[in-house]
Scaffold this motif. Structure first.
Motif, PDB file in Angstrom:
ATOM      1  N   ALA A  13       0.832  -1.204   0.000  1.00  0.00           N
ATOM      2  CA  ALA A  13       0.000   0.000   0.000  1.00  0.00           C
ATOM      3  C   ALA A  13       0.865   1.253   0.000  1.00  0.00           C
ATOM      4  CB  ALA A  13      -0.926  -0.003   1.215  1.00  0.00           C
ATOM      5  N   TYR A  14       1.933   1.238   0.802  1.00  0.00           N
ATOM      6  CA  TYR A  14       2.829   2.398   0.840  1.00  0.00           C
ATOM      7  C   TYR A  14       3.587   2.553  -0.478  1.00  0.00           C
ATOM      8  CZ  TYR A  14       2.120   3.711   5.706  1.00  0.00           C
ATOM      9  OH  TYR A  14       1.579   4.178   6.880  1.00  0.00           O
ATOM     10  N   VAL A  15       3.968   1.437  -1.067  1.00  0.00           N
ATOM     11  CA  VAL A  15       4.618   1.499  -2.384  1.00  0.00           C
ATOM     12  C   VAL A  15       3.652   2.090  -3.413  1.00  0.00           C
ATOM     13  CG1 VAL A  15       5.557   0.137  -4.284  1.00  0.00           C
ATOM     14  CG2 VAL A  15       6.225  -0.388  -1.939  1.00  0.00           C
ATOM     15  N   ALA A  16       2.397   1.672  -3.354  1.00  0.00           N
ATOM     16  CA  ALA A  16       1.387   2.163  -4.297  1.00  0.00           C
ATOM     17  C   ALA A  16       1.178   3.668  -4.156  1.00  0.00           C
ATOM     18  CB  ALA A  16       0.067   1.425  -4.091  1.00  0.00           C
ATOM     19  N   LEU A  17       1.362   4.199  -2.953  1.00  0.00           N
ATOM     20  CA  LEU A  17       1.221   5.640  -2.749  1.00  0.00           C
ATOM     21  C   LEU A  17       2.194   6.431  -3.618  1.00  0.00           C
ATOM     22  CD1 LEU A  17       0.839   5.941   1.136  1.00  0.00           C
ATOM     23  CD2 LEU A  17      -0.888   6.543  -0.563  1.00  0.00           C
ATOM     24  N   THR A  18       3.343   5.855  -3.911  1.00  0.00           N
ATOM     25  CA  THR A  18       4.358   6.565  -4.692  1.00  0.00           C
ATOM     26  C   THR A  18       4.084   6.505  -6.194  1.00  0.00           C
ATOM     27  OG1 THR A  18       5.830   4.635  -4.928  1.00  0.00           O
ATOM     28  CG2 THR A  18       6.072   5.984  -2.935  1.00  0.00           C
ATOM     29  N   LYS A  19       3.078   5.740  -6.617  1.00  0.00           N
ATOM     30  CA  LYS A  19       2.760   5.542  -8.036  1.00  0.00           C
ATOM     31  C   LYS A  19       4.001   5.092  -8.819  1.00  0.00           C
ATOM     32  CE  LYS A  19      -0.790   9.186  -8.102  1.00  0.00           C
ATOM     33  NZ  LYS A  19      -1.220  10.436  -8.763  1.00  0.00           N
ATOM     34  N   PRO A  20       4.479   3.893  -8.565  1.00  0.00           N
ATOM     35  CA  PRO A  20       5.739   3.426  -9.179  1.00  0.00           C
ATOM     36  C   PRO A  20       5.784   3.554 -10.697  1.00  0.00           C
ATOM     37  CG  PRO A  20       4.987   1.880  -7.516  1.00  0.00           C
ATOM     38  CD  PRO A  20       3.879   2.872  -7.698  1.00  0.00           C
ATOM     39  N   ARG A  21       4.674   3.300 -11.373  1.00  0.00           N
ATOM     40  CA  ARG A  21       4.697   3.342 -12.836  1.00  0.00           C
ATOM     41  C   ARG A  21       4.867   4.766 -13.355  1.00  0.00           C
ATOM     42  NH1 ARG A  21       1.031  -0.543 -16.265  1.00  0.00           N
ATOM     43  NH2 ARG A  21       2.690   0.131 -17.649  1.00  0.00           N
ATOM     44  N   VAL A  22       4.326   5.730 -12.604  1.00  0.00           N
ATOM     45  CA  VAL A  22       4.493   7.130 -13.008  1.00  0.00           C
ATOM     46  C   VAL A  22       5.960   7.535 -12.905  1.00  0.00           C
ATOM     47  CG1 VAL A  22       3.859   9.510 -12.450  1.00  0.00           C
ATOM     48  CG2 VAL A  22       2.139   7.700 -12.316  1.00  0.00           C
ATOM     49  N   ILE A  23       6.681   6.945 -11.955  1.00  0.00           N
ATOM     50  CA  ILE A  23       8.080   7.295 -11.739  1.00  0.00           C
ATOM     51  C   ILE A  23       8.955   6.829 -12.899  1.00  0.00           C
ATOM     52  CG2 ILE A  23      10.046   6.903 -10.181  1.00  0.00           C
ATOM     53  CD1 ILE A  23       8.160   6.917  -7.857  1.00  0.00           C
ATOM     54  N   GLU A  24       8.418   5.972 -13.763  1.00  0.00           N
ATOM     55  CA  GLU A  24       9.179   5.560 -14.948  1.00  0.00           C
ATOM     56  C   GLU A  24       9.600   6.772 -15.771  1.00  0.00           C
ATOM     57  OE1 GLU A  24       6.809   2.798 -17.096  1.00  0.00           O
ATOM     58  OE2 GLU A  24       6.838   1.277 -15.515  1.00  0.00           O
ATOM     59  N   LEU A  25       8.749   7.799 -15.776  1.00  0.00           N
ATOM     60  CA  LEU A  25       9.085   9.024 -16.513  1.00  0.00           C
ATOM     61  C   LEU A  25      10.364   9.645 -15.970  1.00  0.00           C
ATOM     62  CD1 LEU A  25       8.385  11.246 -18.569  1.00  0.00           C
ATOM     63  CD2 LEU A  25       6.982  12.333 -16.803  1.00  0.00           C
ATOM     64  N   LEU A  26      10.549   9.538 -14.661  1.00  0.00           N
ATOM     65  CA  LEU A  26      11.767  10.058 -14.043  1.00  0.00           C
ATOM     66  C   LEU A  26      12.998   9.393 -14.648  1.00  0.00           C
ATOM     67  CD1 LEU A  26      13.290  11.525 -11.647  1.00  0.00           C
ATOM     68  CD2 LEU A  26      12.942   9.400 -10.380  1.00  0.00           C
ATOM     69  N   LEU A  27      12.944   8.073 -14.795  1.00  0.00           N
ATOM     70  CA  LEU A  27      14.080   7.343 -15.346  1.00  0.00           C
ATOM     71  C   LEU A  27      14.310   7.710 -16.808  1.00  0.00           C
ATOM     72  CD1 LEU A  27      13.302   3.808 -13.845  1.00  0.00           C
ATOM     73  CD2 LEU A  27      14.814   5.558 -12.926  1.00  0.00           C
ATOM     74  N   VAL A  28      13.200   7.797 -17.565  1.00  0.00           N
ATOM     75  CA  VAL A  28      13.286   8.099 -18.988  1.00  0.00           C
ATOM     76  C   VAL A  28      13.909   9.463 -19.221  1.00  0.00           C
ATOM     77  CG1 VAL A  28      11.899   8.602 -21.042  1.00  0.00           C
ATOM     78  CG2 VAL A  28      11.387   6.596 -19.663  1.00  0.00           C
ATOM     79  N   ALA A  29      13.574  10.415 -18.366  1.00  0.00           N
ATOM     80  CA  ALA A  29      14.030  11.790 -18.586  1.00  0.00           C
ATOM     81  C   ALA A  29      15.384  12.093 -17.956  1.00  0.00           C
ATOM     82  CB  ALA A  29      12.989  12.766 -18.042  1.00  0.00           C
TER      83      ALA A  29
END
Length: 329
Positions: free
Chosen positions: A40-56
């Motif tokens: 649940a805490y991991v889900a709060l961070t929206k892991p899939r959205v953070i993929e943009l961080l890696l891409v950019a």
């Protein structure tokens, strides 16, 4: 006699089994609850959205120091950026808990289903921000840490709490938060902000509306139920796709500006990927004008692929470090 012994044996065995099961159950239950809480805490961070961080972030850092790869700095910046993005996403869910409950797409989020309390999520988001600031200041520099802090403040304070529920241009201006990894990555390497990360900032800035509106077209009833005035909720499909087309071309044109600081590798990728992405959005626009049934989710997925291809092309270009296109003139 033997039957009684057998019966007694079975009874004893059954009692033992029952005792073992009852003793295991609390442990199993504790592990299950612990696992659910962590997820649940991991889900709060929206892991899939953070993929943009890696891409950019990674390609920008490589471009900032062409021909060199500082793995330690990249790893630390990604960690700091991940913590910052996780903080922003967590605090976003705290602010949006009420509307998340009204939308089918978000109804399973931790706060919407009460898997985490609002207070705990708020504390978690603040701790992630502190961790992000500390990591970036220690591993990179103060500027990168301040930029992440500004990103969190803008995303939560301006986009989520002001723009999102008041104007259809919410994702146009609010999308600026998602562009910040380009500035953070460049600042982590150079300690400054140059014209190149600003160009890449604009690429993601213009890319965000067609990317988000494509998803909103698919889930517009969700947004309508939650009272969020996304463009597909308040406008016709033709108007939405016309706006998407405008921002798509702005994205492609912006991406071509960076050709001035790269080799033919990035230039070729930018031209081909841009043509591919723009042609697909053109097709969607023509289909809506003709009144045909459209599949906007395909555009959403393709927009992700386009951005990944573009930035991967930039990363390869920076690592290979061939002569710049401008060196031939």
């Amino acid at each position: 006699m033997s039957g009684d012994t057998s019966a007694a044996s079975r009874a004893t065995h059954g009692s033992s089994t029952s005792t073992e099961s009852s003793s295991d159950a609390p442990g199993d239950s504790f592990l299950a609850r612990s696992r659910a809480t962590v997820l649940a805490y991991v889900a709060l961070t929206k892991p899939r959205v953070i993929e943009l961080l890696l891409v950019a972030t990674i390609p920008v850092m490589l471009q900032a120091d062409r021909g060199h790869v500082d793995i330690a700095l990249i790893a630390a910046t990604l960690l700091g950026g991940w913590l910052g993005a996780g903080s922003a996403n967590t605090l976003n869910m705290v602010a949006d808990a009420d509307i998340d409950q009204k939308m089918k797409r978000t109804a399973r989020r931790p706060l919407a289903r009460h898997a985490v309390s609002t207070r705990s999520a708020l504390v978690f988001g603040i701790v992630l921000w502190i961790g992000s600031f500390g990591v970036l200041w220690w591993a990179a520099n103060l500027l990168s840490a301040l930029l992440v802090t500004a990103t969190i403040a803008f995303y939560v304070g301006v986009y989520t709490m002001i723009l999102k529920r008041r104007t259809w241009q919410n994702v146009v201006w609010g999308g600026a938060a998602g562009c910040m990894p380009t500035l953070v990555g460049w600042a982590a390497v150079t300690g400054t902000i140059g014209w190149q990360p600003i160009v890449l900032f604009l690429v993601i800035f213009f890319w965000t509306p067609p990317h988000t509106w494509a998803l909103a077209m698919r889930y517009k009833e969700d947004y309508r139920a939650a009272g969020v005035p996304m463009l597909p909720v308040i406008a016709t499909e033709e108007r939405v796709t016309r706006q998407m087309l405008f921002y798509t071309w702005a994205t492609v044109i912006s991406s071509l500006v960076l050709v001035l600081a790269t080799s033919w590798i990035y230039g070729a990728v930018a031209v081909l990927a841009g043509a591919w992405f723009a042609s697909r959005v053109h097709k969607l626009y023509k289909e809506t004008r003709a009144g045909a049934e459209v599949a906007p989710l395909k555009i959403f997925l393709q927009s992700n692929e386009y951005l990944a291809i573009l930035f991967c092309g930039l990363a390869i270009d920076a690592v290979v470090n061939l002569p710049l296109i401008t060196s031939y003139f």
